[in-house]
Write an enzyme that holds these catalytic residues in place. Structure first.
Site, PDB file in Angstrom:
ATOM      1  N   GLU A   1     -15.269  14.121  -4.584  1.00  0.00           N
ATOM      2  CA  GLU A   1     -15.429  15.575  -4.575  1.00  0.00           C
ATOM      3  C   GLU A   1     -16.361  16.022  -3.919  1.00  0.00           C
ATOM      4  OE1 GLU A   1     -12.332  16.935  -5.259  1.00  0.00           O
ATOM      5  OE2 GLU A   1     -11.250  15.830  -6.160  1.00  0.00           O
TER       6      GLU A   1
ATOM      7  N   ASP B   1      -4.697   6.385  -4.753  1.00  0.00           N
ATOM      8  CA  ASP B   1      -3.840   7.371  -3.623  1.00  0.00           C
ATOM      9  C   ASP B   1      -4.466   7.081  -2.326  1.00  0.00           C
ATOM     10  OD1 ASP B   1      -5.905   9.084  -4.451  1.00  0.00           O
ATOM     11  OD2 ASP B   1      -4.097  10.800  -4.367  1.00  0.00           O
TER      12      ASP B   1
ATOM     13  N   GLU C   1       2.931  17.931 -11.695  1.00  0.00           N
ATOM     14  CA  GLU C   1       2.509  16.594 -11.667  1.00  0.00           C
ATOM     15  C   GLU C   1       2.348  15.819 -11.990  1.00  0.00           C
ATOM     16  OE1 GLU C   1      -2.196  17.206 -11.158  1.00  0.00           O
ATOM     17  OE2 GLU C   1       0.038  17.853  -9.750  1.00  0.00           O
TER      18      GLU C   1
ATOM     19  N   GLU D   1       0.269  17.697  -0.779  1.00  0.00           N
ATOM     20  CA  GLU D   1       0.310  16.442  -0.256  1.00  0.00           C
ATOM     21  C   GLU D   1       1.960  16.856   0.114  1.00  0.00           C
ATOM     22  OE1 GLU D   1      -3.207  15.647  -2.696  1.00  0.00           O
ATOM     23  OE2 GLU D   1      -1.181  17.206  -3.131  1.00  0.00           O
TER      24      GLU D   1
END
EC number: 3.2.1.-
Length: 569
Positions: free
Chosen positions: A76, A216, A309, A330
């Site tokens: 992050e 991902d 989610e 996304e």
């Protein structure tokens, strides 16, 4: 939408990390260093807000410090803070962007380098795969978990690679490339990777392979590192990884999770992080499956107004315990890329529906709220910084593209690669041509300390290089490698004449072949290439055409010149 949330943050939360948009308060969620402001910098520049951009850059340069006793996430912190600082630095320091800050003297770059050096201790592991967290003052805690995610270890190459090129220090790029190599070396025989791995033993602790949660952006950064840096090693890994994903994970039009060793079905689930995949396929040139998958994913959005989610593909219902929508970008990102590739107005319709959902379901007094339950549209008092870094950015780019683009991305001086946090990383000569051999005068060329005789020899080739460039041909001789091999700390960029570009580099032909000669891998290699595309740019007509081809080892080695190709698709 951007300013409703940004002004709410600046008024009620700054300099804390993030805004609580229902209660109009702030909270520290990552490190306590104005996270949302850093994450928003290049969006301000993209919107042309010179005053706020300059004021924000100046404040951060004067007030931000990383010598603090905080334990932070490597992943992050890299994508949000390091990426935000580097992107803003590249905009604020370059007058061709139209957003150069007069008083700016590389303060953000200095901060980025300081931050990255504080993250480096995390990479000191037997596998080269970093720990998940590090203390910015004291390094890795002795009790730090040795388990990290594949995405956490493999989604650092863009930011660290850019930093190496800007500081001329190879250590940042080297450690992140070693991390990717460490992960890929432990792939299964099916060319699949798992979700979690022990950074000391290299053993997979969760062997579920998929394109969503925990994995991902590993796929994303393989292709984007090639696009930004031109490093073919990333392209070759992407070919194999992408081919395996399409062969074992693709259940047209959905994607499932399987065991990385046996390919046995583990989890028939659509999770919202998978929604980046159609956008990545656009960049790879694989448009048709991207269109079908986007249609399927968007059907979930239309059903609930947001994407939960988790959506169970067996029961066709929201997965228990995964009912939230934390303002993720996304699906919007993929909508933008597919509209850019096809110009089909259906993607503008999709964007309009997404705007309506956010406006009527997520907008709250001081910003935009998480949705804790997509079935009942229940709001939660939290707003992630990526809402301003990505979600509204991709929506704005989508509609600006339709209206006739007039922005830094579409009409700026460079092509841009988006980080996984939506930060703009430009393909400048300093970043993208460090390893290239340029054949034109004034090019940026990599050079070590050379002797006077070497300099004289280079000087004598000026006329030859001029002639070669003007005739549109390149030398077939192998360029000397003494001064152009590996990047070292003493290596810099000089303007001058360098050995010639290859034919493929000059004319924008993508090479997607494989260097493997193992007979047993032929079938897997063919599967990996099945969904890839050779894109040939016609510079006379200004259009590009694509045909799906299987490429074997006999095909001529060709590379893509990202800088010269006027069309990203």
């Amino acid at each position: 939408m951007f300013y409703h949330a940004f002004n709410g943050y600046m008024k009620h939360a700054f300099p804390l990390d993030e805004l609580r948009p229902l209660s109009c308060e702030g909270e520290d969620s990552l490190g306590g260093y104005a996270l949302t402001l850093i994450d928003s910098l290049d969006t301000l520049a993209l919107l042309g807000d010179r005053e706020q951009f300059a004021a924000s850059v100046e404040w951060i340069g004067k007030n931000l410090r990383f010598d603090i006793n905080k334990t932070v996430s490597i992943f992050e912190t890299t994508i949000r803070v390091l990426g935000g600082l580097l992107s803003a630095h590249l905009i604020a320091s370059d007058h061709t962007t139209g957003m150069k800050v007069a008083s700016y003297e590389n303060q953000l770059l200095d901060l980025a380098e300081d931050l990255a050096r504080r993250l480096l201790p995390a990479f000191d592991t037997p596998t080269g795969i970093p720990f998940g967290s590090v203390n910015l003052l004291y390094g890795v805690d002795e009790h730090e978990s040795k388990i990290t995610s594949t995405a956490g270890g493999g989604t650092l190459t863009l930011e660290f690679g850019v930093l190496s090129r800007l500081t001329d220090d190879p250590i940042f790029e080297q450690v992140t490339k070693n991390a990717v190599r460490g992960l890929w070396a432990r792939r299964s025989k099916l060319n699949l990777v798992g979700a979690h791995i022990n950074v000391f033993t290299g053993e997979w602790t969760q062997k579920d392979a998929g394109i969503g949660t925990s994995i991902d952006s590993f796929y994303e950064y393989l292709l984007k590192a090639y696009l930004l840096f031109g490093d073919e090693e990333y392209l070759f890994i992407f070919q194999e990884a992408y081919g395996a994903a399409m062969h074992y994970l693709f259940n047209d039009p959905w994607y499932v999770e399987v065991n990385m060793d046996s390919a046995a079905l583990v989890w028939p689930l659509f999770n919202s992080l998978q929604a980046f995949w159609p956008g990545l396929q656009v960049l790879a040139g694989d448009i048709d499956p991207a269109i079908r998958t986007h249609t399927a994913f968007f059907s979930v959005w239309k059903r609930y107004g947001f994407t939960p989610e988790g959506f169970n593909l067996a029961t066709l219902s929201v997965q228990h315990g995964q009912k939230s929508y934390p303002l993720r970008p996304e699906l919007i990102e993929s909508t933008y890329w597919l509209y850019k590739a096809t110009r089909n107005p259906r993607y503008l319709d999709a964007g309009r529906d997404m705007v309506a959902s956010l406006q009527y379901g997520a907008r709250c007094p001081c910003g935009y709220c998480h949705i804790s339950d997509v079935e009942f549209h229940k709001q939660e008092d939290h707003m992630e910084s990526f809402f301003l870094a990505e979600t509204v950015k991709y929506l704005w780019l989508l509609f600006d593209l339709a209206a006739g683009p007039d922005n830094l991305v579409e009409n700026g001086p460079y092509k841009y690669v988006f980080s996984t946090e939506g930060h703009l990383l430009p393909a400048t000569p300093q970043i993208s041509l460090v390893r290239e051999h340029c054949s034109y005068l004034g090019a940026f060329c990599k050079s070590s300390v050379e002797s006077e005789s070497d300099a004289r020899n280079n000087a004598t080739s000026v006329e030859e290089a001029k002639h070669s460039f003007s005739e549109g041909t390149t030398s077939t001789e192998t360029p000397p490698s003494s001064d152009f091999d590996e990047l070292t700390s003493t290596t810099g960029l000089i303007r001058g004449v360098c050995p010639g570009l290859t034919h493929g580099q000059k004319f924008g032909i993508i090479y997607i072949g494989s260097t493997s000669t193992d007979d047993e891998s032929v079938t897997e290699r063919e599967a990996a290439q099945r969904h890839l595309t050779v894109v040939v740019t016609d510079h006379n007509s200004g259009h590009s055409t694509s045909d799906e081809k299987n490429v074997d080892n006999s095909q001529e080695h060709r590379e893509e010149d990202v800088m010269n190709d006027p069309h990203p698709i």
